[in-house]
Design a protein around this motif. Structure first.
Motif, PDB file in Angstrom:
ATOM      1  N   VAL A 142       0.951  -1.217  -0.049  1.00 60.26           N
ATOM      2  CA  VAL A 142       0.097   0.058   0.037  1.00 60.26           C
ATOM      3  C   VAL A 142       0.749   1.184  -0.021  1.00 60.26           C
ATOM      4  O   VAL A 142       1.664   1.340   0.694  1.00 60.26           O
ATOM      5  CB  VAL A 142      -0.882   0.001   1.176  1.00 60.26           C
ATOM      6  N   ASP A 143       0.632   2.186  -0.921  1.00 61.16           N
ATOM      7  CA  ASP A 143       1.274   3.559  -0.951  1.00 61.16           C
ATOM      8  C   ASP A 143       2.632   3.195  -1.559  1.00 61.16           C
ATOM      9  O   ASP A 143       3.405   4.302  -1.251  1.00 61.16           O
ATOM     10  CB  ASP A 143       1.006   4.176   0.154  1.00 61.16           C
ATOM     11  N   LYS A 144       3.134   2.081  -1.734  1.00 60.42           N
ATOM     12  CA  LYS A 144       4.597   2.025  -2.008  1.00 60.42           C
ATOM     13  C   LYS A 144       4.578   1.400  -3.454  1.00 60.42           C
ATOM     14  O   LYS A 144       5.451   1.835  -4.552  1.00 60.42           O
ATOM     15  CB  LYS A 144       5.244   1.030  -1.094  1.00 60.42           C
ATOM     16  N   GLU A 202       6.257  -3.619 -12.852  1.00 60.32           N
ATOM     17  CA  GLU A 202       6.471  -3.047 -11.499  1.00 60.32           C
ATOM     18  C   GLU A 202       6.471  -1.548 -11.537  1.00 60.32           C
ATOM     19  O   GLU A 202       7.084  -1.011 -12.229  1.00 60.32           O
ATOM     20  CB  GLU A 202       7.880  -3.562 -10.777  1.00 60.32           C
ATOM     21  N   VAL A 203       5.480  -1.248 -10.488  1.00 64.06           N
ATOM     22  CA  VAL A 203       5.171   0.292 -10.389  1.00 64.06           C
ATOM     23  C   VAL A 203       5.353   0.648  -9.209  1.00 64.06           C
ATOM     24  O   VAL A 203       5.092   0.105  -8.133  1.00 64.06           O
ATOM     25  CB  VAL A 203       4.083   0.617 -10.689  1.00 64.06           C
ATOM     26  N   LYS A 204       6.233   1.757  -8.950  1.00 65.85           N
ATOM     27  CA  LYS A 204       6.683   2.253  -7.830  1.00 65.85           C
ATOM     28  C   LYS A 204       5.939   3.641  -7.418  1.00 65.85           C
ATOM     29  O   LYS A 204       6.075   4.334  -8.586  1.00 65.85           O
ATOM     30  CB  LYS A 204       8.035   2.239  -7.248  1.00 65.85           C
ATOM     31  N   VAL A 205       5.673   4.066  -6.281  1.00 61.28           N
ATOM     32  CA  VAL A 205       5.305   5.326  -5.950  1.00 61.28           C
ATOM     33  C   VAL A 205       6.512   6.327  -6.035  1.00 61.28           C
ATOM     34  O   VAL A 205       7.558   6.011  -5.021  1.00 61.28           O
ATOM     35  CB  VAL A 205       4.526   5.393  -4.749  1.00 61.28           C
ATOM     36  N   LYS A 206       6.769   7.432  -6.658  1.00 63.76           N
ATOM     37  CA  LYS A 206       7.707   8.223  -6.471  1.00 63.76           C
ATOM     38  C   LYS A 206       7.467   9.333  -5.465  1.00 63.76           C
ATOM     39  O   LYS A 206       7.909   9.872  -4.731  1.00 63.76           O
ATOM     40  CB  LYS A 206       8.167   9.070  -7.768  1.00 63.76           C
ATOM     41  N   ARG A 207       6.086  10.038  -5.781  1.00 63.38           N
ATOM     42  CA  ARG A 207       5.449  11.132  -4.878  1.00 63.38           C
ATOM     43  C   ARG A 207       3.893  10.834  -4.918  1.00 63.38           C
ATOM     44  O   ARG A 207       3.173  10.386  -5.845  1.00 63.38           O
ATOM     45  CB  ARG A 207       5.594  12.408  -5.436  1.00 63.38           C
ATOM     46  N   LEU A 208       3.369  10.992  -3.564  1.00 65.60           N
ATOM     47  CA  LEU A 208       1.878  10.510  -3.594  1.00 65.60           C
ATOM     48  C   LEU A 208       1.568  11.742  -2.624  1.00 65.60           C
ATOM     49  O   LEU A 208       1.834  12.186  -1.289  1.00 65.60           O
ATOM     50  CB  LEU A 208       1.775   9.367  -2.883  1.00 65.60           C
ATOM     51  N   ARG A 209       0.499  12.324  -2.873  1.00 66.95           N
ATOM     52  CA  ARG A 209      -0.348  13.179  -2.071  1.00 66.95           C
ATOM     53  C   ARG A 209      -1.843  13.024  -2.175  1.00 66.95           C
ATOM     54  O   ARG A 209      -2.221  11.986  -2.833  1.00 66.95           O
ATOM     55  CB  ARG A 209      -0.250  14.747  -2.891  1.00 66.95           C
TER      56      ARG A 209
END
Length: 206
Positions: A91-93, A169-176
């Motif tokens: 989650v969120d990562k 594979e997808v990774k979060v770089k920035r999340l608001r």
């Protein structure tokens, strides 16, 4: 092999931002098979809170997510749903999805004397859909729309052919709360096929 090449199409360009907003009724958009992995629940701190609404809604997401489970998250349907299963989820990562490239896919590019290939735009959309699952699987985002507002530094490094199994594979770089940036990499046989960054925005359903 060799030098990487930018994806050349009307919607993806190496190092450039695509500004057109595309509402897709809950997922990023342009336009199946058994999984032997053991079932694992997606971890989240609130999973330990009895009676939590977040917990109740996350319990339905057990790994691996198959085609039917993905259809409950994304609005896409065959032949526009490009993700066959989800094998990892933090989650969120980060998230890992799988796409099997088959010979009967109607959007394969055929050139005389060459093997059919999956077009770069379709590869990019598959990465986008895996990223959309990462965002839309969260209960607080289930009733929201996700918009693709930018694609940057997308590189199409080698072709994907029928018979290849793409691991995305997808990774979060920035999340608001209402915006974020993801970085995705698609590989086949241990080699990078495509990678790039995408920026998204969340909005309410209308």
């Amino acid at each position: 092999g060799g030098r990487s090449r930018g994806v050349k199409s009307g919607c993806v360009n190496s190092g450039r931002r695509w500004h057109r907003r595309i509402p897709s009724r809950g997922a990023l958009a342009i336009p199946r098979g058994p999984c032997p992995l053991p079932v694992r629940s997606i971890r989240h701190p609130l999973n330990s809170v009895p009676g939590s609404d977040y917990t109740d809604r996350m319990e339905s997401l057990n790994l691996p997510l198959d085609y039917a489970a993905i259809e409950r998250i994304l609005p896409h349907r065959y032949p526009f749903l490009l993700v066959d299963r989800i094998t990892e989820f933090e989650v969120d990562k980060r998230i890992v999805g799988v796409k099997n490239v088959s010979l009967n896919e109607r959007y394969l590019a055929h050139r005389p004397g060459e093997r059919p290939v999956l077009p770069p735009t379709i590869l990019t959309e598959a990465v986008n859909q895996v990223g959309a699952i990462l965002i839309l699987a969260k209960p607080e985002n289930r009733e929201k729309l996700i918009y693709l507002v930018g694609i940057e530094r997308v590189r199409y490094r080698r072709p994907a052919h029928p018979g290849d199994v793409l691991h995305i594979e997808v990774k979060v770089k920035r999340l608001r709360s209402r915006m974020g940036q993801l970085h995705g990499v698609a590989t086949a046989n241990g080699k990078v096929v495509l990678d790039g960054r995408m920026t998204f925005a969340l909005g309410p359903k209308v």
